[in-house]
Structures are given as structure tokens and as C-alpha cells.
Design a protein around this motif. Structure first.
Motif, PDB file in Angstrom:
ATOM      1  N   ALA A   1     -33.745  -3.885 -33.396  1.00  0.00           N
ATOM      2  CA  ALA A   1     -34.306  -2.050 -33.914  1.00  0.00           C
ATOM      3  C   ALA A   1     -33.661  -1.282 -32.341  1.00  0.00           C
ATOM      4  O   ALA A   1     -34.179  -1.611 -31.114  1.00  0.00           O
ATOM      5  CB  ALA A   1     -35.788  -2.524 -33.494  1.00  0.00           C
ATOM      6  N   TYR A   2     -33.229  -0.709 -32.361  1.00  0.00           N
ATOM      7  CA  TYR A   2     -32.671   0.936 -31.746  1.00  0.00           C
ATOM      8  C   TYR A   2     -33.956   1.865 -31.402  1.00  0.00           C
ATOM      9  O   TYR A   2     -33.798   2.661 -32.591  1.00  0.00           O
ATOM     10  CB  TYR A   2     -31.370   0.867 -32.232  1.00  0.00           C
ATOM     11  N   ALA A   3     -34.488   1.825 -30.652  1.00  0.00           N
ATOM     12  CA  ALA A   3     -35.394   3.080 -30.068  1.00  0.00           C
ATOM     13  C   ALA A   3     -35.847   2.598 -28.742  1.00  0.00           C
ATOM     14  O   ALA A   3     -35.577   1.368 -28.501  1.00  0.00           O
ATOM     15  CB  ALA A   3     -36.125   3.232 -31.627  1.00  0.00           C
ATOM     16  N   GLY A   4     -36.723   3.560 -28.413  1.00  0.00           N
ATOM     17  CA  GLY A   4     -37.236   3.857 -27.220  1.00  0.00           C
ATOM     18  C   GLY A   4     -38.772   3.029 -27.186  1.00  0.00           C
ATOM     19  O   GLY A   4     -39.600   3.640 -27.166  1.00  0.00           O
ATOM     20  N   LEU A   5     -39.078   1.653 -27.040  1.00  0.00           N
ATOM     21  CA  LEU A   5     -39.835   0.949 -27.666  1.00  0.00           C
ATOM     22  C   LEU A   5     -39.873   0.816 -26.152  1.00  0.00           C
ATOM     23  O   LEU A   5     -39.763   0.765 -25.400  1.00  0.00           O
ATOM     24  CB  LEU A   5     -39.824  -0.283 -28.447  1.00  0.00           C
ATOM     25  N   GLN A   6     -41.481   0.597 -26.069  1.00  0.00           N
ATOM     26  CA  GLN A   6     -41.614  -0.290 -24.297  1.00  0.00           C
ATOM     27  C   GLN A   6     -42.339  -1.021 -24.576  1.00  0.00           C
ATOM     28  O   GLN A   6     -43.338  -2.038 -25.711  1.00  0.00           O
ATOM     29  CB  GLN A   6     -43.074   0.966 -24.080  1.00  0.00           C
ATOM     30  N   PRO A   7     -43.182  -1.942 -23.369  1.00  0.00           N
ATOM     31  CA  PRO A   7     -43.688  -3.194 -23.600  1.00  0.00           C
ATOM     32  C   PRO A   7     -45.461  -3.114 -24.556  1.00  0.00           C
ATOM     33  O   PRO A   7     -45.985  -1.794 -23.906  1.00  0.00           O
ATOM     34  CB  PRO A   7     -43.921  -3.457 -21.928  1.00  0.00           C
ATOM     35  N   GLY A   8     -46.060  -3.606 -25.103  1.00  0.00           N
ATOM     36  CA  GLY A   8     -46.799  -3.456 -25.895  1.00  0.00           C
ATOM     37  C   GLY A   8     -47.588  -3.920 -27.236  1.00  0.00           C
ATOM     38  O   GLY A   8     -46.844  -4.731 -27.694  1.00  0.00           O
ATOM     39  N   SER A   9     -47.935  -3.402 -27.959  1.00  0.00           N
ATOM     40  CA  SER A   9     -47.972  -3.728 -29.456  1.00  0.00           C
ATOM     41  C   SER A   9     -47.237  -2.646 -30.612  1.00  0.00           C
ATOM     42  O   SER A   9     -47.202  -1.116 -30.342  1.00  0.00           O
ATOM     43  CB  SER A   9     -49.336  -3.931 -29.856  1.00  0.00           C
ATOM     44  N   ALA A  10     -46.902  -3.039 -31.065  1.00  0.00           N
ATOM     45  CA  ALA A  10     -46.364  -2.310 -32.753  1.00  0.00           C
ATOM     46  C   ALA A  10     -46.250  -2.655 -33.733  1.00  0.00           C
ATOM     47  O   ALA A  10     -46.318  -3.936 -34.209  1.00  0.00           O
ATOM     48  CB  ALA A  10     -44.618  -1.637 -32.180  1.00  0.00           C
ATOM     49  N   GLY A  11     -46.800  -1.250 -34.444  1.00  0.00           N
ATOM     50  CA  GLY A  11     -46.589  -1.512 -36.119  1.00  0.00           C
ATOM     51  C   GLY A  11     -45.257  -1.976 -36.716  1.00  0.00           C
ATOM     52  O   GLY A  11     -44.986  -1.245 -36.488  1.00  0.00           O
ATOM     53  N   VAL A  12     -45.221  -2.940 -37.464  1.00  0.00           N
ATOM     54  CA  VAL A  12     -44.149  -3.102 -38.030  1.00  0.00           C
ATOM     55  C   VAL A  12     -43.730  -2.922 -39.910  1.00  0.00           C
ATOM     56  O   VAL A  12     -45.277  -4.040 -39.829  1.00  0.00           O
ATOM     57  CB  VAL A  12     -43.320  -3.909 -37.118  1.00  0.00           C
ATOM     58  N   ASP A  13     -43.176  -2.815 -40.247  1.00  0.00           N
ATOM     59  CA  ASP A  13     -42.524  -2.942 -42.110  1.00  0.00           C
ATOM     60  C   ASP A  13     -41.196  -3.303 -41.952  1.00  0.00           C
ATOM     61  O   ASP A  13     -40.451  -2.624 -41.187  1.00  0.00           O
ATOM     62  CB  ASP A  13     -42.829  -1.529 -42.680  1.00  0.00           C
ATOM     63  N   TRP A  14     -41.432  -3.651 -42.498  1.00  0.00           N
ATOM     64  CA  TRP A  14     -39.860  -4.665 -42.998  1.00  0.00           C
ATOM     65  C   TRP A  14     -39.931  -4.872 -44.518  1.00  0.00           C
ATOM     66  O   TRP A  14     -41.023  -5.251 -45.576  1.00  0.00           O
ATOM     67  CB  TRP A  14     -39.024  -5.765 -42.062  1.00  0.00           C
ATOM     68  N   GLU A  15     -38.626  -4.249 -44.978  1.00  0.00           N
ATOM     69  CA  GLU A  15     -38.180  -4.947 -46.648  1.00  0.00           C
ATOM     70  C   GLU A  15     -37.163  -5.740 -46.232  1.00  0.00           C
ATOM     71  O   GLU A  15     -36.336  -5.649 -45.351  1.00  0.00           O
ATOM     72  CB  GLU A  15     -37.759  -3.224 -46.766  1.00  0.00           C
ATOM     73  N   VAL A  16     -37.153  -6.750 -47.387  1.00  0.00           N
ATOM     74  CA  VAL A  16     -36.183  -7.729 -47.495  1.00  0.00           C
ATOM     75  C   VAL A  16     -35.378  -7.771 -48.886  1.00  0.00           C
ATOM     76  O   VAL A  16     -35.700  -7.736 -50.063  1.00  0.00           O
ATOM     77  CB  VAL A  16     -36.272  -9.278 -47.520  1.00  0.00           C
ATOM     78  N   SER A  17     -34.021  -7.464 -49.026  1.00  0.00           N
ATOM     79  CA  SER A  17     -33.198  -7.767 -50.391  1.00  0.00           C
ATOM     80  C   SER A  17     -32.274  -8.585 -50.577  1.00  0.00           C
ATOM     81  O   SER A  17     -31.853  -9.652 -49.860  1.00  0.00           O
ATOM     82  CB  SER A  17     -32.719  -6.284 -50.792  1.00  0.00           C
ATOM     83  N   ALA A  18     -32.542  -9.272 -51.316  1.00  0.00           N
ATOM     84  CA  ALA A  18     -32.051 -11.057 -52.025  1.00  0.00           C
ATOM     85  C   ALA A  18     -30.607 -10.580 -53.442  1.00  0.00           C
ATOM     86  O   ALA A  18     -31.467  -9.547 -54.283  1.00  0.00           O
ATOM     87  CB  ALA A  18     -32.230 -11.943 -52.062  1.00  0.00           C
ATOM     88  N   TYR A  19     -29.724 -11.509 -53.613  1.00  0.00           N
ATOM     89  CA  TYR A  19     -29.444 -10.558 -54.134  1.00  0.00           C
ATOM     90  C   TYR A  19     -28.068 -12.088 -54.199  1.00  0.00           C
ATOM     91  O   TYR A  19     -27.684 -12.832 -53.564  1.00  0.00           O
ATOM     92  CB  TYR A  19     -28.133  -9.798 -54.496  1.00  0.00           C
ATOM     93  N   ILE A  20     -28.268 -12.826 -55.903  1.00  0.00           N
ATOM     94  CA  ILE A  20     -27.056 -13.281 -56.242  1.00  0.00           C
ATOM     95  C   ILE A  20     -25.819 -12.293 -57.244  1.00  0.00           C
ATOM     96  O   ILE A  20     -25.701 -12.102 -57.929  1.00  0.00           O
ATOM     97  CB  ILE A  20     -27.468 -13.980 -56.812  1.00  0.00           C
TER      98      ILE A  20
END
Length: 260
Positions: A219-238
Motif C-alpha cells: 500500500a502506497y501512502a503515508g501510514l504511521q505505526p499504530g492501528s489502521a482500519g482496512v477494507d479489501w476486495e478479492v476478485s477471482a476468475y477462470i
């Protein structure tokens, strides 16, 4: 002793009655209104269309002539992927597929060779119009195939590289069959005083299967040590046949951001 004239008449009647042919009835599913249910699946039938007809106003579009048709219908109990085939039919056999969402059947597919893959659901009824022109027999096979599904997890720790300002998040992907997948649109929100830091990234392609497979997102951005709330999405395909895709949305979860 039988009278000669009576004997002649009896013989004549016998000859005439022997020459009278009783017309065969058309198949029970000859008309759309009498379409045969094909549940449960798998379904396979060789239909004798030698006495089948077409009814007034019946749709015979698609480019292949049809003088004899029979009808089948299917309403699934859940979302399904179907493999439909007419292999083994007479050479001029054809298939028309209709979807009825409640306002009447609409033509969806025309088919004459190879398996046809259909996505169906409980929101509509699927009708199959099986036809021949000069032929007399057609085969219909309908099989339910497994749908691709994908799930994912995320690890509770993200690793922050202070020199580059990037954070690596990791987790696992599981698919119910061999497929390619990627994690994308990963967004980490972190409150930093009066502002909120946001980081996003994408994973490389992951070959997933029934065993959990690791994934990693930088992940590219300026996070700092501590806690972060994370959302993510997975896409699968055949890439088929048949082509399939599936998505999984995860989060928000809290991930501890650590240096190293």
C-alpha cells in the motif's frame, strides 16, 4: 354355408381396414404451454420429434430451419451454472433458449453445436425449444456445474517501511476450484491527529485453490505505526470454458501497523 356375396364384402372390408393408418399423436411437450419440467438435474433425453409440430406464432428465428419442435422448462432452486448440450442429435437439430422473468419468454440464445453455458437463477424460468427440420430425433442434456467461489483473510499486522513510506499487508485466498485471483482496492484508513491517512494498493495475480494461498499488497501512502482500519476486495476468475468470476469483499478490520 356363407353366401358368396357376403364373403366378398367381408374380404373387401378386411383389405380396406388393413390400409387405414391411425395418425400418431404429437409428443406431450409439443407446445410451449405443455413444456416438460427437467428438474432435478442432471437431465438427459433423446426426444422423438417424428410426429412433432410447430404451433401458430412459434418463434423459429436463428437461421436454422425448424419444422418440428418440443419444449422443456427449468426453474432452479438457487443460482446455478448450467452446461447444455444437444450432442447426439440429428444433423439439423437446433436449440433456442428463452428466459422468462415474468412478462413472457424472451429469446436469449440460439445453439447448434458444442456445450452452451448458462447462468440461471430463481428470478426467472428458462425454456428450451428443441427442434429438427428434416430429421426426427434430438438429444438434450442439462447438467449443473459448480459455481466459482472465493474467500479471503487478512493478517492482523502490517509491515511499514519507514524509508519508502509503504506498508505491506498480507493474508490468504481460498477458491473452491483452481482459479486466478487478485486483491485490489485495498484501502487502509488511519487517523493521524486531525487528518486521516489513506493507503491503497493491489496484489500480483495469485493462483488460488482449495488450500489457502498467501497474498500480499504493498500500500502506497503515508501510514504511521499504530492501528489502521482496512477494507479489501478479492476478485477471482477462470478463463473457461466456461469463463467464471467471483468476488469477496472483506473488512473493515483493524490491523496493527508495525515498523519492519
Amino acid at each position: 354355408m356363407k353366401h358368396p356375396i357376403s364373403a366378398v364384402l367381408a374380404a373387401a372390408l378386411l383389405i380396406c381396414s388393413a390400409g387405414i393408418a391411425v395418425a400418431a399423436s404429437p409428443p406431450a411437450n409439443d407446445n410451449f404451454a405443455d413444456a416438460s419440467s427437467i428438474a432435478p438435474l442432471p437431465f438427459a433425453q433423446v426426444a422423438d420429434l417424428s410426429t412433432a409440430t410447430t404451433e401458430a406464432g412459434e418463434n423459429l428465428d436463428c437461421g436454422f430451419p425448424s419444422t418440428k419442435t418440443v419444449w422443456y422448462r427449468y426453474t432452479p432452486s438457487a443460482t446455478e451454472l448450467l452446461s447444455v448440450d444437444i450432442a447426439g442429435s440429428d444433423a439439423d437439430a437446433g436449440l433456442r433458449v428463452y428466459f422468462d422473468h415474468g412478462s413472457g419468454p424472451g429469446l436469449a440464445y440460439c445453439w447448434q453445436s458444442g456445450p452452451l453455458y448458462l447462468g440461471v437463477s430463481t428470478s426467472f424460468t428458462t425454456y428450451f425449444q428443441l427442434s429438427v427440420d428434416t430429421g426426427s430425433h434430438a438429444s438434450l442434456s442439462v447438467v449443473s456445474l459448480p459455481l466459482l467461489t472465493v474467500t479471503a483473510t487478512i493478517d492482523g499486522v502490517g509491515r511499514l517501511n519507514m524509508s519508502t513510506g509503504t506498508t505491506v499487508f498480507t493474508g490468504t485466498i481460498t477458491c473452491n476450484m483452481p482459479a486466478n485471483a487478485y486483491v485490489g482496492l485495498l484501502t487502509a484508513y488511519q487517523r493521524q491527529g486531525r487528518k486521516v491517512g489513506v493507503a491503497q494498493g493491489y496484489s500480483d495475480t495469485v493462483a488460488c485453490g482449495t488450500t489457502p494461498t498467501p497474498w500480499a499488497v504493498t500500500a502506497y501512502a503515508g501510514l504511521q505505526p499504530g492501528s489502521a482500519g482496512v477494507d479489501w476486495e478479492v476478485s477471482a476468475y477462470i478463463f473457461g470454458p466456461p469463463d467464471q468470476s467471483a468476488t469477496f469483499r472483506g473488512g473493515p478490520v483493524t490491523v496493527k501497523i508495525k515498523v519492519g
